[in-house]
Write an enzyme that holds these catalytic residues in place. Sequence first.
Site, PDB file in Angstrom:
ATOM      1  N   CYS A 173       0.802  -1.220   0.000  1.00  0.00           N
ATOM      2  CA  CYS A 173       0.000   0.000   0.000  1.00  0.00           C
ATOM      3  C   CYS A 173       0.836   1.270   0.000  1.00  0.00           C
ATOM      4  CB  CYS A 173      -0.962  -0.016   1.181  1.00  0.00           C
ATOM      5  SG  CYS A 173      -2.041  -1.456   1.152  1.00  0.00           S
ATOM      6  N   THR A 225       2.538  -8.122   8.339  1.00  0.00           N
ATOM      7  CA  THR A 225       1.277  -7.424   8.073  1.00  0.00           C
ATOM      8  C   THR A 225       0.896  -6.396   9.142  1.00  0.00           C
ATOM      9  OG1 THR A 225       0.013  -9.208   9.141  1.00  0.00           O
ATOM     10  CG2 THR A 225       0.299  -9.330   6.741  1.00  0.00           C
ATOM     11  N   HIS A 283      -2.870   7.741   6.603  1.00  0.00           N
ATOM     12  CA  HIS A 283      -3.072   6.462   5.917  1.00  0.00           C
ATOM     13  C   HIS A 283      -4.354   5.812   6.429  1.00  0.00           C
ATOM     14  CE1 HIS A 283      -2.032   2.841   3.753  1.00  0.00           C
ATOM     15  NE2 HIS A 283      -2.161   2.121   4.863  1.00  0.00           N
ATOM     16  N   THR A 333      -8.664   0.016  10.171  1.00  0.00           N
ATOM     17  CA  THR A 333      -8.329  -1.188  10.930  1.00  0.00           C
ATOM     18  C   THR A 333      -7.818  -0.751  12.303  1.00  0.00           C
ATOM     19  OG1 THR A 333      -6.058  -1.282  10.083  1.00  0.00           O
ATOM     20  CG2 THR A 333      -7.741  -2.513   8.875  1.00  0.00           C
ATOM     21  N   GLU A 376      -0.735   4.628  13.837  1.00  0.00           N
ATOM     22  CA  GLU A 376      -0.449   5.871  13.120  1.00  0.00           C
ATOM     23  C   GLU A 376      -0.791   7.089  13.968  1.00  0.00           C
ATOM     24  OE1 GLU A 376      -1.281   8.169   8.884  1.00  0.00           O
ATOM     25  OE2 GLU A 376      -2.583   6.503   9.474  1.00  0.00           O
ATOM     26  N   LYS A 390      -9.905   7.939   3.105  1.00  0.00           N
ATOM     27  CA  LYS A 390     -10.329   6.560   2.829  1.00  0.00           C
ATOM     28  C   LYS A 390     -11.747   6.312   3.333  1.00  0.00           C
ATOM     29  CE  LYS A 390      -5.817   4.206   2.745  1.00  0.00           C
ATOM     30  NZ  LYS A 390      -4.891   5.306   3.087  1.00  0.00           N
ATOM     31  N   HIS A 419      -9.886   2.117   0.334  1.00  0.00           N
ATOM     32  CA  HIS A 419      -8.431   1.920   0.324  1.00  0.00           C
ATOM     33  C   HIS A 419      -8.007   1.407  -1.049  1.00  0.00           C
ATOM     34  CE1 HIS A 419      -4.422   1.127   1.292  1.00  0.00           C
ATOM     35  NE2 HIS A 419      -4.546   0.199   2.224  1.00  0.00           N
ATOM     36  N   PHE A 454       1.935  -3.548   3.949  1.00  0.00           N
ATOM     37  CA  PHE A 454       2.391  -4.843   4.424  1.00  0.00           C
ATOM     38  C   PHE A 454       3.903  -4.952   4.234  1.00  0.00           C
ATOM     39  CE2 PHE A 454      -1.807  -7.391   3.686  1.00  0.00           C
ATOM     40  CZ  PHE A 454      -2.379  -6.727   4.751  1.00  0.00           C
TER      41      PHE A 454
END
Length: 410
Positions: free
Chosen positions: A159, A266, A299, A303, A310, A331, A336, A395
């Site tokens: 990403c 991940t 970003h 999740t 972040e 997003k 995303h 990732f």
Amino acid sequence: MLEPIAITGVGVVSPLGQGADTLWHNLSNGVSGVSQVDVPVDCRCSIGAMVSDFDETCLTPQESRKYDLFIRYAVQATADAISSSGITTEQLATDRVAVTLGSGIGGIKTIEDNHSKLLQSPRKVSPFFIPGTIINMTSGLIATKFGIKGASLSTVSACSSSAHSVALGAMLIETGQADIVIVGGSEYATNNIGISGFAAMRALSTRNDDPQAASRPWDQDRDGFVIGDGAAVMILESQSSMRKRGAAPHAYLVGYGMTSDGYHITQPSPDGEGAKRAMQQAMVSARLNPDDIGYVNAHATSTTLGDKAELHAISNTFGHLNQKPKISSTKSMHGHLLGAAGALEALISVLALNNQIVPPTINLVNSEDDYGFDLVPHHAIAHKMSYALSNSFGFGGTNVSLALAHPSAI
């Protein structure tokens, strides 16, 4: 950086429309581009942010049939960015122009389709299968169509792919290998294999009955991200080249930072240490202080682990300031875009600077700890700003932060 690098053209194909004006109208009005997706009935997730009303003018129908949609999106966004920049065909067709575009997973829909043909007979596999799916064909086809003779390559870093593309394009200009670089990224993953793969990881929202409320960064009720499709392309240009052409900048790229977490394949480092270093590097390379930054396009995918890490990193970077930057996650509206996310959100940051408006984080109803930052819930706000950061993480623990400037700041 040796000198500020001008952004002289922008092009976009997105779930919120094609073209920067349409994209900005929808972003600034808090419009969601998420809807139902036609996937197998037993898939956990059946929603995505798809491109609708794709106006493909650069490739003929015969050409289009050869390539996966992620390539076609990239070519169209590039054509629109070139038009936006005013660069002529003659100015492109030299070895002083380069192209570097990124993608996270490339032509997986075409791979899926040809695998189905293979099960019937190897002879049914398309002769365009390989060139129609490989990631570097975005850059390769663009170089071919526009006669570009400089470097042609693609970045693949999950990403962060297209954010790395932007940084790499800046490096080509800084080191004297190009005067103009086409940068950006594209993705098309709202298909059976793409959605099923991420759903199997339990990474996607399953708010299938309420798609437009599914992408909800920093909200306590979030349950995963929403895959989006599209492409975003920018034209980077040295100041001397821009002035020679008599062009004007949309904005400037003034710094970048690239790091790795060195933690997990991940999951992000829980304290956001790698993200923090990326933002710090971007500001150092731009010769900026934290209090210069007026906006951070986060970003923040929706999740739990990523959002928290972040925001912790942003707090460690800017939390001591009396006047903290505004932060939002677009997003929440466009989903995303995986490998195209970095370029799209850098382009959105350019539009935010141009309009002096911070786009909102929609669906932010029950915020977790915001560390005292304004996460711009629900509605866009007017905000005076000269500099912005755009963050992209992927990732493998890869991190990129891009520093952008309003033209008047240079």
